[in-house]
Scaffold this motif. Structure first.
Motif, PDB file in Angstrom:
ATOM      1  N   THR A  10       0.855  -1.183   0.000  1.00 55.94           N
ATOM      2  CA  THR A  10       0.000   0.000   0.000  1.00 55.94           C
ATOM      3  C   THR A  10       0.890   1.230   0.000  1.00 55.94           C
ATOM      4  OG1 THR A  10      -0.116   0.113   2.415  1.00 55.94           O
ATOM      5  CG2 THR A  10      -1.812  -1.196   1.302  1.00 55.94           C
ATOM      6  N   GLU A  11       0.305   2.366  -0.309  1.00 55.07           N
ATOM      7  CA  GLU A  11       1.078   3.603  -0.294  1.00 55.07           C
ATOM      8  C   GLU A  11       1.528   3.918   1.126  1.00 55.07           C
ATOM      9  OE1 GLU A  11      -1.277   7.115  -1.170  1.00 55.07           O
ATOM     10  OE2 GLU A  11      -3.090   5.969  -0.721  1.00 55.07           O
ATOM     11  N   LEU A  12       2.650   4.581   1.239  1.00 57.55           N
ATOM     12  CA  LEU A  12       3.194   4.952   2.539  1.00 57.55           C
ATOM     13  C   LEU A  12       2.616   6.304   2.941  1.00 57.55           C
ATOM     14  CD1 LEU A  12       5.166   4.033   4.746  1.00 57.55           C
ATOM     15  CD2 LEU A  12       6.954   5.322   3.560  1.00 57.55           C
ATOM     16  N   LEU A  13       1.814   6.300   4.007  1.00 57.33           N
ATOM     17  CA  LEU A  13       1.171   7.522   4.467  1.00 57.33           C
ATOM     18  C   LEU A  13       1.930   8.129   5.632  1.00 57.33           C
ATOM     19  CD1 LEU A  13      -2.544   6.285   4.315  1.00 57.33           C
ATOM     20  CD2 LEU A  13      -1.306   7.644   2.613  1.00 57.33           C
ATOM     21  N   GLY A  14       1.495   9.298   6.057  1.00 55.33           N
ATOM     22  CA  GLY A  14       2.157  10.010   7.139  1.00 55.33           C
ATOM     23  C   GLY A  14       1.512   9.765   8.488  1.00 55.33           C
ATOM     24  N   LYS A  15       1.726  10.707   9.394  1.00 60.44           N
ATOM     25  CA  LYS A  15       1.197  10.590  10.753  1.00 60.44           C
ATOM     26  C   LYS A  15      -0.323  10.703  10.765  1.00 60.44           C
ATOM     27  CE  LYS A  15       5.173  12.525  13.254  1.00 60.44           C
ATOM     28  NZ  LYS A  15       5.642  13.649  14.106  1.00 60.44           N
ATOM     29  N   SER A  16      -0.918  10.141  11.800  1.00 62.41           N
ATOM     30  CA  SER A  16      -2.347  10.333  12.013  1.00 62.41           C
ATOM     31  C   SER A  16      -2.585  11.750  12.522  1.00 62.41           C
ATOM     32  CB  SER A  16      -2.874   9.325  13.036  1.00 62.41           C
ATOM     33  OG  SER A  16      -2.354   9.614  14.332  1.00 62.41           O
ATOM     34  N   LEU A  17      -3.814  12.212  12.390  1.00 72.52           N
ATOM     35  CA  LEU A  17      -4.151  13.517  12.944  1.00 72.52           C
ATOM     36  C   LEU A  17      -3.966  13.539  14.457  1.00 72.52           C
ATOM     37  CD1 LEU A  17      -7.304  14.643  10.921  1.00 72.52           C
ATOM     38  CD2 LEU A  17      -4.900  15.181  10.519  1.00 72.52           C
ATOM     39  N   TYR A  18      -4.164  12.392  15.093  1.00 69.59           N
ATOM     40  CA  TYR A  18      -3.948  12.309  16.542  1.00 69.59           C
ATOM     41  C   TYR A  18      -2.502  12.661  16.896  1.00 69.59           C
ATOM     42  CZ  TYR A  18      -3.173  10.179  21.102  1.00 69.59           C
ATOM     43  OH  TYR A  18      -2.799   9.955  22.408  1.00 69.59           O
ATOM     44  N   GLU A  64      -7.201   9.077  15.041  1.00 67.50           N
ATOM     45  CA  GLU A  64      -6.207   8.035  14.781  1.00 67.50           C
ATOM     46  C   GLU A  64      -6.392   7.387  13.416  1.00 67.50           C
ATOM     47  OE1 GLU A  64      -6.864   7.631  19.330  1.00 67.50           O
ATOM     48  OE2 GLU A  64      -7.951   8.359  17.573  1.00 67.50           O
ATOM     49  N   ASN A  65      -7.585   7.480  12.854  1.00 67.92           N
ATOM     50  CA  ASN A  65      -7.883   6.821  11.586  1.00 67.92           C
ATOM     51  C   ASN A  65      -7.908   7.780  10.398  1.00 67.92           C
ATOM     52  OD1 ASN A  65      -7.968   4.298  12.692  1.00 67.92           O
ATOM     53  ND2 ASN A  65     -10.196   4.257  12.956  1.00 67.92           N
ATOM     54  N   VAL A  66      -7.381   8.977  10.597  1.00 67.01           N
ATOM     55  CA  VAL A  66      -7.212   9.933   9.501  1.00 67.01           C
ATOM     56  C   VAL A  66      -5.729  10.258   9.430  1.00 67.01           C
ATOM     57  CG1 VAL A  66      -7.888  12.135   8.504  1.00 67.01           C
ATOM     58  CG2 VAL A  66      -9.495  10.894   9.972  1.00 67.01           C
ATOM     59  N   LEU A  84      -8.415   8.479   4.753  1.00 65.70           N
ATOM     60  CA  LEU A  84      -9.136   7.714   5.761  1.00 65.70           C
ATOM     61  C   LEU A  84      -8.671   6.264   5.734  1.00 65.70           C
ATOM     62  CD1 LEU A  84     -11.436   8.263   7.783  1.00 65.70           C
ATOM     63  CD2 LEU A  84     -13.038   7.536   6.015  1.00 65.70           C
ATOM     64  N   ILE A  85      -8.438   5.683   6.918  1.00 67.00           N
ATOM     65  CA  ILE A  85      -7.987   4.290   6.993  1.00 67.00           C
ATOM     66  C   ILE A  85      -8.872   3.489   7.943  1.00 67.00           C
ATOM     67  CG2 ILE A  85      -5.599   4.975   6.537  1.00 67.00           C
ATOM     68  CD1 ILE A  85      -5.075   4.313   9.580  1.00 67.00           C
ATOM     69  N   ASP A  86      -8.527   2.213   8.094  1.00 65.19           N
ATOM     70  CA  ASP A  86      -9.137   1.284   9.053  1.00 65.19           C
ATOM     71  C   ASP A  86     -10.637   1.108   8.828  1.00 65.19           C
ATOM     72  OD1 ASP A  86      -9.707  -0.459  11.047  1.00 65.19           O
ATOM     73  OD2 ASP A  86      -8.973   0.796  12.687  1.00 65.19           O
ATOM     74  N   PHE A  87     -10.946   0.282   7.835  1.00 68.73           N
ATOM     75  CA  PHE A  87     -12.339  -0.032   7.538  1.00 68.73           C
ATOM     76  C   PHE A  87     -12.740  -1.373   8.163  1.00 68.73           C
ATOM     77  CE2 PHE A  87     -11.565   3.364   4.676  1.00 68.73           C
ATOM     78  CZ  PHE A  87     -12.795   3.903   4.328  1.00 68.73           C
ATOM     79  N   GLY A  88     -12.042  -1.762   9.232  1.00 67.16           N
ATOM     80  CA  GLY A  88     -12.331  -3.042   9.869  1.00 67.16           C
ATOM     81  C   GLY A  88     -13.710  -3.136  10.487  1.00 67.16           C
ATOM     82  N   ALA A  89     -14.276  -1.983  10.885  1.00 65.38           N
ATOM     83  CA  ALA A  89     -15.617  -1.979  11.483  1.00 65.38           C
ATOM     84  C   ALA A  89     -16.687  -1.536  10.495  1.00 65.38           C
ATOM     85  CB  ALA A  89     -15.631  -1.054  12.699  1.00 65.38           C
TER      86      ALA A  89
END
Length: 256
Positions: A10-18, A64-66, A84-89
């Motif tokens: 997957t693409e390498l993303l940066g830090k979360s907004l948290y 944490e998921n942005v 946006l990440i983490d579509f587990g739920a």
């Protein structure tokens, strides 16, 4: 392509907004700049519109998921991009819905009360994220259901009687059965009615102060208030949010 000898899938993303917000703590005002807030908020609403058109509910939106789009990107960039990440739920709207979803601090009122939920629960979470970005702190920093609902009332007004009457998961016991009023501050010592906790009451009143500070930014306030509508059927939709003056007015009207 590999990164540090590991196959990249997957693409390498940066830090979360948290984490990015934590880096802002050293500033006199820990929240993000007004222009940055609007840029990120618009992207979040565009994500919600895309998910709604696809019929998908994320169900766990939080800072944490942005993630910032690039590893070297910061909230100080002139045009920060987020993903946006983490579509587990996540769940399709037509599928069966679980009773407990969303991380507590971003949980919509209908979920807290054990009521049926759908797309509007995501918009509540987005509103929480936007206000957190503005203030630099969690809006609903609690793990107690009564206190959480009291905070919601300070921000958005009383829990509608119809929602209180139909509450589940024990939440119905938090209301006066004569008038279906939330039993706060009586329950400030916890849901078993222990001695009142004035620190808990002060935390609830802190949320009221957030609403007062929003008066400094009328365009943001006019968009956020309906996003925080307790009744999900009346909550602002992504499409209506994107057409609000907060996004459609000139960017030059905001100070950096």
């Amino acid at each position: 392509m590999t990164v540090a000898g590991v196959q990249q899938v997957t693409e390498l993303l940066g830090k979360s907004l948290y984490l990015a917000l934590k880096n802002q703590k050293h500033r006199p005002r820990p929240g993000v700049r007004p222009n940055t807030l609007r840029i990120i908020s618009k992207q979040l609403c565009e994500c919600m519109q895309f998910l709604r058109e696809a019929g998908l509910i994320h169900a766990d939106l939080k800072t944490e998921n942005v993630l910032l789009q690039h590893p070297d990107m910061t909230l100080d960039d002139p045009n920060p991009r987020v993903k946006l990440i983490d579509f587990g739920a996540a769940t399709w709207d037509e599928d069966d819905h679980g009773t407990i979803i969303q991380t507590r601090h971003y949980r919509a009122p209908e979920v807290v009360l054990g009521l049926p939920w759908t797309f509007p629960c995501d918009m509540w979470s987005i509103a929480c994220i936007i206000l957190e970005l503005r203030e630099g702190v969690l809006t609903f920093d609690t793990h107690d259901t009564a206190q959480h609902l009291a905070m919601m009332e300070r921000l958005s007004g009383p829990i509608p009687v119809a929602m209180a009457r139909n509450a589940d998961h024990g939440a119905e016991d938090l209301f006066d059965r004569d008038h279906w009023r939330l039993r706060w501050p009586e329950l400030s010592g916890g849901e078993r009615g222990r001695k009142r906790d004035y620190r808990a009451e002060n935390e609830v009143e802190r949320v009221r102060a957030l609403t007062e500070r929003l008066s400094d930014d009328a365009l943001l306030r006019d968009m956020l208030v309906p996003m925080f509508h307790i009744d999900p059927s009346l909550r602002l939709t992504p499409r209506d949010a994107l057409s609000s003056p907060y996004f459609t007015s000139s960017l030059t009207s905001l100070a950096n």
